[in-house]
Design a protein around this motif. Sequence first.
Motif, short mmCIF file in Angstrom:
data_model
loop_
_atom_site.label_atom_id
_atom_site.label_comp_id
_atom_site.label_asym_id
_atom_site.label_seq_id
_atom_site.Cartn_x
_atom_site.Cartn_y
_atom_site.Cartn_z
N ILE A 1 0.84 -1.20 0.00
CA ILE A 1 0.00 0.00 0.00
C ILE A 1 0.88 1.26 0.00
O ILE A 1 0.67 2.19 -0.78
CB ILE A 1 -0.95 0.01 1.21
CG1 ILE A 1 -1.95 -1.14 1.10
CG2 ILE A 1 -1.68 1.34 1.31
CD1 ILE A 1 -2.97 -1.20 2.21
N GLY A 2 1.89 1.23 0.87
CA GLY A 2 2.79 2.38 0.94
C GLY A 2 3.41 2.67 -0.43
O GLY A 2 3.44 3.81 -0.90
N LEU A 3 3.89 1.60 -1.06
CA LEU A 3 4.53 1.77 -2.38
C LEU A 3 3.53 2.28 -3.41
O LEU A 3 3.86 3.14 -4.24
CB LEU A 3 5.09 0.42 -2.85
CG LEU A 3 6.39 0.00 -2.16
CD1 LEU A 3 6.81 -1.38 -2.62
CD2 LEU A 3 7.49 1.03 -2.45
N VAL B 1 0.96 4.14 -2.86
CA VAL B 1 0.70 5.56 -2.62
C VAL B 1 1.84 6.39 -3.23
O VAL B 1 1.60 7.39 -3.93
CB VAL B 1 0.58 5.84 -1.10
CG1 VAL B 1 0.52 7.35 -0.85
CG2 VAL B 1 -0.64 5.17 -0.53
N VAL B 2 3.07 5.94 -2.98
CA VAL B 2 4.22 6.66 -3.53
C VAL B 2 4.14 6.71 -5.06
O VAL B 2 4.32 7.77 -5.67
CB VAL B 2 5.53 6.00 -3.06
CG1 VAL B 2 6.72 6.55 -3.82
CG2 VAL B 2 5.71 6.19 -1.56
N VAL C 1 1.62 9.21 -6.09
CA VAL C 1 2.10 10.58 -5.94
C VAL C 1 2.96 10.95 -7.14
O VAL C 1 2.77 12.01 -7.77
CB VAL C 1 2.91 10.74 -4.63
CG1 VAL C 1 3.58 12.10 -4.59
CG2 VAL C 1 2.00 10.56 -3.42
N ILE C 2 3.89 10.05 -7.47
CA ILE C 2 4.81 10.35 -8.57
C ILE C 2 4.05 10.46 -9.89
O ILE C 2 4.24 11.42 -10.65
CB ILE C 2 5.90 9.26 -8.65
CG1 ILE C 2 6.76 9.33 -7.38
CG2 ILE C 2 6.75 9.43 -9.89
CD1 ILE C 2 7.72 8.18 -7.22
N VAL D 1 -4.39 10.73 -4.85
CA VAL D 1 -3.54 10.17 -3.79
C VAL D 1 -4.39 9.70 -2.60
O VAL D 1 -4.20 8.61 -2.08
CB VAL D 1 -2.49 11.20 -3.33
CG1 VAL D 1 -1.72 10.66 -2.12
CG2 VAL D 1 -1.54 11.52 -4.47
N LEU D 2 -5.36 10.54 -2.23
CA LEU D 2 -6.16 10.18 -1.05
C LEU D 2 -7.04 8.95 -1.28
O LEU D 2 -7.32 8.20 -0.35
CB LEU D 2 -7.04 11.36 -0.62
CG LEU D 2 -6.28 12.54 -0.02
CD1 LEU D 2 -7.25 13.58 0.52
CD2 LEU D 2 -5.35 12.08 1.10
N PHE E 1 -5.74 5.04 -0.30
CA PHE E 1 -5.85 4.37 1.00
C PHE E 1 -7.11 3.53 1.13
O PHE E 1 -7.02 2.32 1.38
CB PHE E 1 -5.77 5.39 2.14
CG PHE E 1 -4.43 6.06 2.25
CD1 PHE E 1 -3.36 5.40 2.86
CD2 PHE E 1 -4.22 7.32 1.74
CE1 PHE E 1 -2.12 6.00 2.97
CE2 PHE E 1 -2.98 7.93 1.83
CZ PHE E 1 -1.92 7.27 2.44
#
Lengths: 581, 585
Positions: free
Chosen positions: B252-254, B256-257, B260-261, B281-282, B285
Amino acid sequence: MDKNLLGYKGIKPVLAIVILLTLVQSASIIMFATWLAEVISALFAGESLHQQYSKIYMFLGAFLVRHIINFIQQKVTYAFAEATGASLRKQLMNKLFELGPRFAKTAGTGNLVTLVLEGVTKFRNYLELIIPRMVGMSILPWVILVYVFMQDITSGIILLVSMPILIVFMILIGLAARKHTERQLDTYRTLSNHFVDSLRGLETLKFLGQSRAHGHSISRVSDRYRSATMRTLRVAFLSSFALDFFTMLSVATVAVGLGLRLVDGNMALVTGLTVLILAPEYFLPVRMVGADFHATLDGKEAGAAMKSIIDEPMQQEAELKGSAKQREAAGVQWTAESKLVLSGVCVQHQVDANPSLNNVSAHIQGMQKIGIIGASGAGKSTLIDVLGGFLQPTAGQFELDGSAVNSLIHEAWRQLTTYIPQQPYLFSSSLADNIRFYSPEASAVEVEQAATAAGLSELVRSLPQGMDEMIGGGGRPLSGGQEQRVALARAFLSERPIMLLDEPTAHLDIETEYELKQTMLSLFNDKLVFLATHRLHWMPDMDKIIVLDHGQVAEVGTHQELIARKGAYYSLITSQMEGVQ
Amino acid sequence: MNSESWLRPYVRTYFGRFLLIIVLGSLTLLTASMLMFTSGFLISKAALRPENILMVYVPIVLVRTFGISRAVIHYVERLVSHDAVLRIVSKMRTRLYQILEPQALFISSRFRTGDVLGVLSDDIEYLQDVYLRTVFPTVVALVMYVFTIVALGSFDIQFALVMALYIFVLVAVLPWVSLLITKTKTKLAKQQRGQLYHKLTDAVLGMSDWVISGRPAQFLSTYEADEREVAHIEGQIKSWGRWRQLIGQCVIGLSVVSMVIWAGQQFADQHISATLIAAFVLVVFPIMDAFMPVSEAIEKIPRYQDSLSRLAEISSGERDSVEVSTLTTAEAQALASEGVDLKVEHASFRYSEQSPWSVQDLTLDIPQGKKIAIIGRSGAGKSTLLKLIEGALAPTSGTVQLSGKEAYQIGDQMPHVISVLNQSPHLFDTTVENNIRLGDREAADEDIRRVVQQVKLDQLIESLPLGYKTHMHETGQRFSGGERQRIALARVLLQNTPVVILDEPTVGLDPSTENELVRTMLDTMQGKTLIWVTHHLVAAEHMDEIIFMDNGAIAMRGTHAELMEKSARYRNLYLLDHPEAYVVE
């Protein structure tokens, strides 16, 4: 939440670690929200992506720290829960064996086994959940709230106000749901039991010619059960609906408020984003508490149930006083010269109930065969339990070879006795191991001899594996008579001088009983035998008969004496004669 | 019949409902995601400071709508899915009942140990979870998966594929690995738990032996060792659960990153407007969170196996039932009303070619009104003989006839002719009256009063506050063993058949209760044919014939007087049961 919680060994360091980790976690949550908001608003403002990479990594780092902390927390609490659960189980098991078979019978075997196996698991889950949930609930929302207040007071107020509303609604609805369930508990229970009741009664229905028709009532009742369940669920689900509703509404309100203030230009985008990301995090702990509510409740109840057994008052081990100290060193013996005197023994299970045994006195000397008879409820089994050292009398004294004791609950006494109930229990292991139960070191030859003496040779020959055949639960089923013979072989092999038998033949068919009686009588020689039964045919073979009536000794004597007296014993015999004719 | 047949047909029957559940489930996830998406969009749009507040009016309304509707949709979804599953349970119950009903008389002999019927009923309860906790969440997650990728694909197909990969890890790779790792372990843990259960039950039931033998410490230490072993395996499963969670969160973290990019890049390239960065981005989650439960749902699969295979085994036990009656109800009633002449002629029976004869060349002549007692050890063939007479089994050779009709051909009309009172007749969880009325559904209230009076329970029942409406369950403790048998006896009397089989109805009662019950039975059964399987010689004098069975054949037979005269063995046995004989001694 649970007052007992702080009493468990080793909880304090665990709690300290979890609190510390949660504090770090709340910091990491705030940081990841801030950094993510900063990255987004920078990109929004048109800054280049390259400049943001370091912050992106920082965000990712904070995000991971938060979940790694979760991981560690779970590991720590699991280890604690596992250890605490195991120690509770150990205490419980020890206690169960100390309380003995009488307690197991009243509490119900199934209940106890379920409590030990499933109760401990539930309790473990409870500990595993409650510690992080409790700590999380009391730290995370408030740290986040303080931070939100620092960013934007209006959003802070919205969040602050919605929390109590949400909790109050959840509790109110929960209470309403419980009331609703309780109101129709009876119908509910009947409906939900109907199916299993029908299956268990299938044979009976078949005999009554109703089994076909009953099929329709299964689906009819199932449908009624469904409507009843749905009515309850409609209310019960409202509680999580309230949780959902107020969380989402609150987040939406925060978002709209942020939007309006941004339009007015009173706020920077980064602040708005930070608050928006934090808003769901603020509610997360309470949502998790809500989701795990039932699991924790179950576990808490299981824990309390186990605790109540562990705290059950103990039967005291008898003290062998005075000169008996030396006797104990030499081991308690029962020989042809030994004497046991019971004086004024009473057993009263409940304060206001009639006593099961009332002022029972008796003199027992040497190797006698003693019959204990009486109508059902006269106290035969209770007396056997007292003599076997399973049960502490509420009053009375014993005198064993001249030294006074207050009960027979003593390891040394038990080492002298064997006990054969109406349906002796066969452990699921081999026939030989079952026979060997009281004396595990006995050789194969000795076991063989015991089996022969108990009249098992024919059975052993017929078994494909002989002595090694598995019996008991899951093994080869034995008939009632064969089970008794295994118990007899056990008693014979142990060479213990005292035998206690409680209704050993009542459930057997008459041919089996007849043959078994011959075997038993031969094994009774040179032993002190207490035989409680309502089968009066044993009595002429007894050296002494104790006739019980409503817990009291009505008569003592031999068969001939008592017949001649035409008292309680005589009328017991004649009343059975009157029965059918 | 395979185990899936307990799951699949219901999908077809309730296809519409299932579809609705999937749609509602997807909408629940969608609204939660859209709340974050529109919120992100709203504040970004607001940050551009539009001159007119109306510019953000639509997003404001949407945010509020999504905020409110998620809870509502989720609530409806839970209700609909529980309703559908309860409907399925109702169908499964009926089906299980219909499978068991024809084998009713054989269940207790087929499954010797434990409460198999209780277990089966629990199995069906448990199968609810297949739908609620495995099928629905998994399918909903897959729908969301497709939806997410299609939606993202409309912006950028390449990036959609990258995200598809991330999600693939959550919905497929992790669950698959999870299943691989935990499958054997779960099975092992369950197996060992079963053994613990067994061992502990053993110990509690045999507790007096443990205590007297002075070996409880020994048991406790071996038991603890076993528990530790199970705990070790369960700890491993738990540990994997934690790792799985952590790995999922990393994904999940990846993602999101990556988002963003990608969003930053797209905005820089002028493909999307600035307002969408925060929105995109939001939304990551809540969307990714929707995929996390799939692993758990899949991991549960091995746990259903036992229930499914037990049910499949029961279904396979369906025998070719011999019970289709060649008689109509009227014919059976006519047969019963004329008095029944029961003749067993050279009847033999064995369960298969290999097994020994359970009943061998047995001949009995029982005209209407004759009373016979059958005595024998367990395994002597008494139960098989009764099943032959009840028509539940057809003799392998010879005949069993009721007034010239083969018993097995009477089949399910048999309850008009023969009634049975056995050792533990089931008393249902309903009122006393309803229990008795099972003997004859059309019985009038007076009939019920009459039979209750016959079995001498009238005073007791009328003294209860609710009288005949008293629930069996509530007074389960108050009715003693003898009283329960009397209620069952009243039911049999109401059934009013010319032939009554008594299958050890007095086992476990103390002598005086037994004697009274026996007297009541003899009094109320006058004129009826009585076939009484008994374990001892109470009331032998009242029987017209006493039969001793051994190895499926008759070892000794005669009236009480005859046997007393010619058989020493009989005299010995009689003495055991008749203590009054000692008085004379």
